[in-house]
Design an enzyme around this catalytic site. Structure first.
Site, short mmCIF file in Angstrom:
data_model
loop_
_atom_site.label_atom_id
_atom_site.label_comp_id
_atom_site.label_asym_id
_atom_site.label_seq_id
_atom_site.Cartn_x
_atom_site.Cartn_y
_atom_site.Cartn_z
N LEU A 70 2.89 -24.01 7.93
CA LEU A 70 2.96 -25.43 7.51
C LEU A 70 1.89 -26.21 8.23
O LEU A 70 1.79 -26.11 9.45
CB LEU A 70 4.30 -26.03 7.93
CG LEU A 70 5.58 -25.61 7.24
CD1 LEU A 70 6.76 -26.22 7.97
CD2 LEU A 70 5.58 -26.06 5.78
N HIS A 71 1.08 -26.94 7.50
CA HIS A 71 0.12 -27.80 8.20
C HIS A 71 -0.30 -29.03 7.41
O HIS A 71 -1.05 -29.86 7.90
CB HIS A 71 -1.13 -27.01 8.59
CG HIS A 71 -2.03 -26.71 7.42
ND1 HIS A 71 -1.75 -25.72 6.52
CD2 HIS A 71 -3.17 -27.30 6.99
CE1 HIS A 71 -2.70 -25.70 5.60
NE2 HIS A 71 -3.57 -26.66 5.85
N ARG A 72 0.19 -29.17 6.14
CA ARG A 72 -0.22 -30.34 5.34
C ARG A 72 0.24 -31.62 6.02
O ARG A 72 1.42 -31.72 6.40
CB ARG A 72 0.44 -30.32 3.96
CG ARG A 72 0.03 -29.26 3.06
CD ARG A 72 -1.09 -29.64 2.10
NE ARG A 72 -1.80 -28.42 1.85
CZ ARG A 72 -3.07 -28.20 2.11
NH1 ARG A 72 -3.83 -29.17 2.56
NH2 ARG A 72 -3.62 -27.03 1.91
#
Ligand code: UD1
Length: 355
Positions: free
Chosen positions: A200-202
């Site tokens: 997850l990085h958005r």
């Protein structure tokens, strides 16, 4: 002919590697590599160069992190003098990161021909910084190397002349195909037989504390069924730091090198992600993928592949998870031109250009 490549962030490296390899086979082409320094930690950059066999950059602009405006502007200012000095015949930019659009803008003002690798992808969601980067880069690129017929259509709707479009296929899959045998040798004995691999990085998922807390709670629920293995991106790690020990029951790792991450994907029971590239890698590998986004610029992974968009809907995530655990998930197919030869098709087109 002098070809100058621009890379900057982790997802650029696996796309540039096959193009550089294929161009190295062509006579009379000199290549220069410029790293903008958008990603700079060894585990976000140097280790990828090593594993993918990319030569050390000729120039590193060392821009580092910053706001979008600052990072984009710094890349533009620092790149301009490099291009004026080196006067390449063609600049190749990759994907949809800030380095991509910054470099394309500088080239177009200097009247240097620019080619965009992975052109034509659209999520139709302009709140995503990458969508802006994609739209602008494609408008000013002279050559558009697309992965699919759908991408060609998107460009057509935006008025891009057909003569500029080269449908070459999925270049990132070239790297995957080349390094998968190496990945299969990775020892994963320390992991359980079945696990959910998470990335997850958005900004839309991790920058807001409440949203991140909600997603982490969903992952804790997943963890009751299936151990969660979560290599954490630096952006996410920083935000998670603010949440104390909220995720302490999950198996948290640092960002992983390309080959180790590929090995983990290949063996996973399922992948939960908000990445673009991982939606494609799981489709190629035939691993179920639940994407924590409302939309995707890679719809073929949904229509043909193993990808399902679950957004931030915890109920849907839980439902799909149950299906996967019971073995009732949709099987996919590998889309056309995901064949390991996209880099060669780009090199062919580049070698055919007039200087
Ligand atoms: C960027 C891309 C995104 C891509 C992602 C892959 C843009 C707009 N976004 O997002 O499309 O999916 O890369 O990783 O270009 N940081 C480090 N070390 C590094 C790099 C970054 O600690 O080597 C931290 C910094 O705190 C930085 C933050 O991560 O502020 C975000 O980095 P940035 O390059 O701005 O965006 P990404 O989230 O990595």
């Amino acid at each position: 002919m002098d070809v100058l490549h621009i890379v900057g962030a982790r997802p650029n490296f696996m796309k540039a590697a096959p193009v550089m390899r294929a161009l190295a086979e062509k006579h009379g082409i000199k290549q220069t590599l410029v790293h903008t320094g958008q990603h700079y930690d060894a585990n976000m950059s140097a280790v990828f160069f090593e594993q993918l066999g990319i030569p050390a950059p000729d120039v590193n602009l060392e821009v580092g992190s910053g706001s979008h405006a600052r990072q984009t502007a710094d890349i533009m200012c620092r790149l301009e003098s490099v291009l004026l000095e080196r006067t390449p015949d063609l600049v190749l930019v990759y994907g949809d990161v800030n380095s991509t659009v910054a470099a394309a803008l500088v080239c177009s003002k200097l009247l240097i021909r620019v080619g965009h690798v992975e052109a034509g992808l659209r999520s139709f969601d302009r709140s995503m910084p990458e969508e802006i980067n994609r739209l602008l880069t494609d408008q000013i690129a002279d050559l558009l190397f697309t992965p699919s017929a759908e991408a060609d259509q998107n460009l057509g709707h935006e008025g891009i002349a057909e003569s500029k479009i080269y449908r070459v296929g999925n270049v990132m899959i070239d790297s995957l195909i080349r390094l998968l045998p190496e990945a299969m040798k990775t020892n994963l004995d320390h992991l359980p037989d079945r696990y959910a691999l998470v990335t997850l990085h958005r900004p839309s998922n991790v920058d807001d504390e409440q949203t991140l807390r909600f997603i982490l709670d969903s992952l804790l629920e997943v963890n009751r069924e299936l151990e969660v293995v979560f290599p954490v991106h630096p952006r996410t790690r920083r935000r998670m730091g603010d949440l104390g020990s909220h995720a302490s029951n999950l198996r948290l790792l640092g960002p992983l090198p390309y080959i180790e991450f590929l090995a983990l994907q290949r063996r996973a029971t399922l992948v939960i992600t908000d990445s673009g590239g991982i939606q494609e890698e799981t489709t190629f590998l035939g691993i179920p993928c639940l994407t924590v986004r409302e939309n995707t610029e890679r719809p073929v992974t949904v229509t043909m592949g193993t990808n399902i968009l679950v957004g931030q809907n915890r109920h849907k995530l839980g439902q799909e998870l149950c299906q996967i655990i019971e073995g009732k998930w949709k099987r996919g197919r590998v889309p056309p031109l995901w064949d390991g030869h996209a880099g060669e098709r780009i090199a062919e087109a580049v070698a055919g250009l007039n200087t």
